[in-house]
Design a protein around this motif. Structure first.
Motif, short mmCIF file in Angstrom:
data_model
loop_
_atom_site.label_atom_id
_atom_site.label_comp_id
_atom_site.label_asym_id
_atom_site.label_seq_id
_atom_site.Cartn_x
_atom_site.Cartn_y
_atom_site.Cartn_z
N UNK A 28 0.79 -1.24 0.00
CA UNK A 28 0.00 0.00 0.00
C UNK A 28 0.82 1.29 0.00
N UNK A 29 1.99 1.30 0.65
CA UNK A 29 2.80 2.52 0.70
C UNK A 29 4.19 2.34 0.08
N UNK A 30 4.44 1.16 -0.48
CA UNK A 30 5.76 0.86 -1.01
C UNK A 30 5.68 0.66 -2.52
N UNK A 31 6.52 1.39 -3.25
CA UNK A 31 6.58 1.25 -4.71
C UNK A 31 8.02 1.01 -5.14
N UNK A 32 8.17 0.39 -6.29
CA UNK A 32 9.50 0.09 -6.81
C UNK A 32 9.64 0.46 -8.26
N UNK A 33 10.86 0.75 -8.68
CA UNK A 33 11.13 1.08 -10.08
C UNK A 33 12.34 0.27 -10.54
N UNK A 34 12.35 -0.04 -11.83
CA UNK A 34 13.50 -0.72 -12.43
C UNK A 34 13.61 -0.26 -13.88
N UNK A 35 14.84 0.10 -14.28
CA UNK A 35 15.09 0.58 -15.63
C UNK A 35 16.32 -0.11 -16.18
N UNK A 36 16.20 -0.63 -17.39
CA UNK A 36 17.29 -1.35 -18.02
C UNK A 36 17.54 -0.76 -19.40
N UNK A 37 18.81 -0.49 -19.72
CA UNK A 37 19.19 0.02 -21.04
C UNK A 37 20.32 -0.84 -21.59
N UNK A 38 20.08 -1.47 -22.73
CA UNK A 38 21.08 -2.29 -23.40
C UNK A 38 21.37 -1.69 -24.76
N UNK A 39 22.65 -1.63 -25.14
CA UNK A 39 23.04 -1.01 -26.40
C UNK A 39 24.12 -1.84 -27.08
N UNK A 40 23.95 -2.04 -28.39
CA UNK A 40 24.93 -2.76 -29.20
C UNK A 40 25.30 -1.87 -30.38
N UNK A 41 26.59 -1.53 -30.50
CA UNK A 41 27.07 -0.66 -31.57
C UNK A 41 28.18 -1.37 -32.32
N UNK A 42 28.11 -1.35 -33.65
CA UNK A 42 29.07 -2.07 -34.46
C UNK A 42 29.48 -1.27 -35.68
N UNK A 43 30.77 -1.28 -35.98
CA UNK A 43 31.30 -0.74 -37.23
C UNK A 43 31.07 -1.79 -38.31
N UNK A 44 30.12 -1.55 -39.21
CA UNK A 44 29.77 -2.55 -40.22
C UNK A 44 30.84 -2.70 -41.28
N UNK A 45 31.59 -1.64 -41.54
CA UNK A 45 32.63 -1.72 -42.57
C UNK A 45 33.81 -2.56 -42.11
#
Length: 758
Positions: free
Chosen positions: A624-641
């Motif tokens: 009733x008085x407790x809340x939670x948050x979660x955030x996830x960021x994943x990134x993939x970067x590639x030089x295609x040449x």
């Protein structure tokens, strides 16, 4: 005709309810609001102009419910005989979960794009920080840092000229080409910060490859009252103090005004083990606006001035290659000092002026026509570590580099009236003229740029689907003026291309929404990338341009789904972006020695790049008085040449938090406490021997928050907030900090925020 008698199952029911949902304060339409009949659980979502229509219905008495995240729910009784027009006014809701990023749609953005907003209590918790630091609380947004006082927002790994910032509706034009050139914007002017993730070049113009940031003030009041707010913020690390005062009111008959000012002063920032010499900041900002609003006509004049002086960490300016290598090997700066408010050389002094006039008219035939004109002047002075010994003007303390950038922008946009309450759209033209005057040692040349753009966007609402498509053409003409062996050259660059977008939004229910967007955008190389040739003292680096660089062309795919329930809010977004002719600063094999010292060397280089990843966030009421948050960021970067990673891209990160809302405690109201953790992974995806130092280890930072409202009268209160970051004084270095070669990142920092609305 609707049957005017008790309706049975076999009777035809052809009644309907329609109307528009508006913000109570600004009277602006609210797209994306859910409107439904409570008894039938039948409804719809408002279109881009805030309109809704529910049909078919039988005659009778119903309860109409209207709601959207960030506003208080409204219920009203409707007696339906044949048709009923019910307009709804929604009031912003000040009750938020900790760090909730409100996601909503705005008429000037595509509804199929992922949009996050920071406002209300969540925005208040960032007061006193820079724009980049405030935006960092959003999922998928990080920062590129140059020391402790300069931060630039990074969206899905992209920053600087790939992220367009609109300050009060005006395209921000400063010296954003450098990593050490932070946006010249006072975040206190904003009532809301909005991040549009992904390419948005069709609506906002070329350069918006990575995304768009909207810094949005509240609408001007028109009632004959005067009110405002005072914000006071103090930070222990750097002993920094911030004060911001805003007052506003109305003259009646549609006229309103607002004035705002901010003062900031801070000294040397401390890492867990030592102070960072010459990292103070001094800032003085002002803004004012005057406007008129009636049913069919709106007009506003706005002026702001941003002025700051930033110290550049002295330990980043090293006299010899031997000393530079010593710092790189030992991991500690050669220059250490105690605390001081003094800002010595090297430093930057920046002043940015913005003057805007916007007027809009709603013809009787329908639609909305708006014209926005603006002038910006950005004056940047950069002072080297040492004054020139043989310079006759050295005694005058003139800057070694000075850039004076003047920009004129204009936008004319027509939004046509809805066709059959299903088709809405806009057509617009935009342009800007810009010139730069540079004085001092050679770095980048003077230039003059013309840009013109034309766009067309249409949106079609069909039941629970909304489709949208847009097309834009941009033309850019840039003339450069530079001396080569004492001969004036005037190379001319002409760039032009199309941007396009296709998107769809599907509302499975009032809680579930899925968005898909595919688009292409482009960006012309800027003058720094083409012609840089010298030391950027703010970044403590030697940078070399390449005049053969070609425009970047991006192809973007974005898919997201979000759920908004009473106790759970969740969002997952995927993106897959390829950029042809991607331009980046590539570290060179060896540092370079100049008459101003030894510096790491970088060169602007092109390749084909892939940016792909995932953003996920959830906010939930656990008790009733407790809340939670979660955030996830994943990134993939590639030089295609070259089939390898690219340097200086954000590592993966995961942020979690818990918040306990005590509520009323003694005389305190809205009392809460919270704890959070940010984990940032080591960036393992870098080419071998591609940088002067390997990426730093992963790190984990803990923080505490608390806040309450203290009533001071029957109608007034003081909001108090406490924040303690880097709770355990952890030693760490962030991979995206350009000064990680020389020193650790800042240590523990406690802050107190006071907000009084009067």
């Amino acid at each position: 005709m609707c049957i005017l008698r008790p309706t049975f199952a076999q009777d035809p029911c052809d009644c309907f309810i329609k109307g528009v949902v508006l913000d109570r304060e600004s009277r602006q339409p609210i797209p994306g609001a859910a409107v439904f009949i409570k008894e039938l659980q039948k409804g719809t979502v408002t279109d881009a102009s805030g309109h809704y229509r529910i049909e078919p219905l039988c005659q009778g008495t119903y309860t109409l419910v209207s709601r959207i995240l960030g506003y208080q729910e409204v219920t009203q009784s409707v007696v339906l005989v044949h048709t009923s027009e019910q307009n709804v006014l929604l009031t912003e809701d000040d009750i938020h979960l900790q760090d909730v990023n409100v996601t909503a749609q705005r008429a000037n953005a595509l509804t199929s794009q992922t949009i996050s907003q920071l406002e209300g209590k969540a925005l208040d918790q960032t007061r006193g920080q820079s724009l980049g630091d405030a935006l960092r609380t959003m999922t998928g947004v990080t920062t590129l840092q140059t020391g402790s006082s300069i931060t630039k927002p990074v969206i899905h790994g992209m920053h600087s000229n790939r992220v367009l910032i609109l300050n009060n509706g005006i395209r921000q034009e400063g010296q954003q080409w450098g990593s050490e050139h932070a946006p010249e914007i006072d975040p206190f002017v904003a009532n809301r910060l909005t991040v549009i993730k992904g390419a948005a070049g069709v609506r906002f113009g070329s350069d918006a490859i990575g995304g768009v940031i909207l810094v949005e003030p509240a609408p001007l009041p028109t009632l004959k009252t005067v009110h405002g707010e005072l914000n006071l913020v103090g930070f222990t690390n750097g002993r920094q103090g911030v004060a911001s005062l805003q007052t506003e009111g109305g003259f009646g008959k549609g006229f309103g005004w607002r004035v705002q000012g901010t003062l900031k002063r801070g000294g040397n920032v401390r890492t867990p083990n030592y102070f960072l010499d010459n990292t103070g900041i001094s800032e003085q900002n002002f803004s004012g606006s005057l406007g008129y609003r009636s049913t069919r006509f709106r007009s506003e004049v706005y002026y702001s001035r941003f002025s700051t002086k930033l110290g550049i960490f002295s330990g980043s300016h090293i006299g010899s290659l031997t000393d530079l290598q010593t710092v790189l090997d030992n991991g500690e700066p050669l220059i250490k000092s105690g605390f001081s408010y003094a800002i010595r050389r090297p430093n930057q002094q920046i002043a940015h002026d913005l003057l805007k006039w916007r007027t809009a008219w709603k013809p009787a035939s329908g639609g909305d026509l708006s014209l926005t004109l603006a002038r910006q002047f950005d004056d940047r002075k950069e002072y080297d570590l040492h004054r020139p010994r043989n310079d006759s003007v050295a005694a005058l303390n003139r800057p070694e580099l000075r850039f004076r950038l003047t920009t004129y922008t204009g936008d004319l946009v027509f939004e046509h009236k809805p066709v059959a309450n299903k088709l809405t759209g806009s057509l617009g033209v935009s342009g800007f003229y810009q010139y730069n005057i540079m004085n001092g040692r050679p770095l980048i040349p003077n230039f003059r740029t013309y840009n013109a753009g034309l766009f067309w966007i249409e949106k079609l609402k069909v039941n629970r689907w909304e489709y949208e498509a847009g097309l834009r053409y941009d033309y850019r003409h840039m003339q450069v003026f530079r001396y080569e062996k004492q001969v004036l050259e005037k190379p001319l660059f002409v760039f032009q291309n199309f941007s396009g977008t296709l998107g769809a939004t599907y509302s499975l229910s009032d809680q579930w929404t899925t968005r898909f967007n595919a688009g292409t955008s482009w960006r012309a190389p800027n003058v720094s990338e083409l012609f840089s040739d010298g030391v950027h003292h703010g970044a403590a680096a030697y940078e070399l341009g390449d005049r053969t660089l070609q425009p970047e062309v991006a192809y973007n795919l974005n898919l997201s789904t979000e759920y908004t329930g009473k106790k759970v809010q969740a969002e997952v977004g995927f993106f897959y972006n390829t950029v042809r002719n991607y331009i980046y600063l590539k570290p060179q094999a060896e540092p370079i020695l100049t008459i101003r010292g030894a510096f790491p060397s970088f060169k602007y280089t092109q390749t084909d790049a892939l940016y792909a990843g995932l953003d996920a966030s959830v906010q939930a009421v656990l008790l009733p008085k407790l809340s939670g948050t979660s955030k996830l960021s994943l990134l993939y970067v590639q030089d295609l040449a070259l089939d390898q990673p690219i340097v200086m891209t954000p590592p993966n990160r995961w942020e979690n938090g818990l918040r306990y809302d005590v509520g009323k405690w003694n005389k305190l109201q809205e009392f809460f406490v919270g704890i959070g953790n940010l984990w940032v992974a080591r960036q393992n995806r870098v080419p071998e021997n591609s940088d002067f130092l390997p990426p730093p280890p992963a790190y984990s930072l803990w923080n505490l928050t608390a806040g309450f409202a203290l009533p001071v009268s029957a109608h007034h209160q003081i909001d108090v907030g406490f924040t303690l970051t880097n709770l355990f004084n952890t030693v760490y270095r962030d991979y995206l900090n350009r000064f990680r070669y020389y020193a650790d990142d800042p240590g523990r920092n406690a802050s107190v925020r006071l907000k009084w609305k009067f």
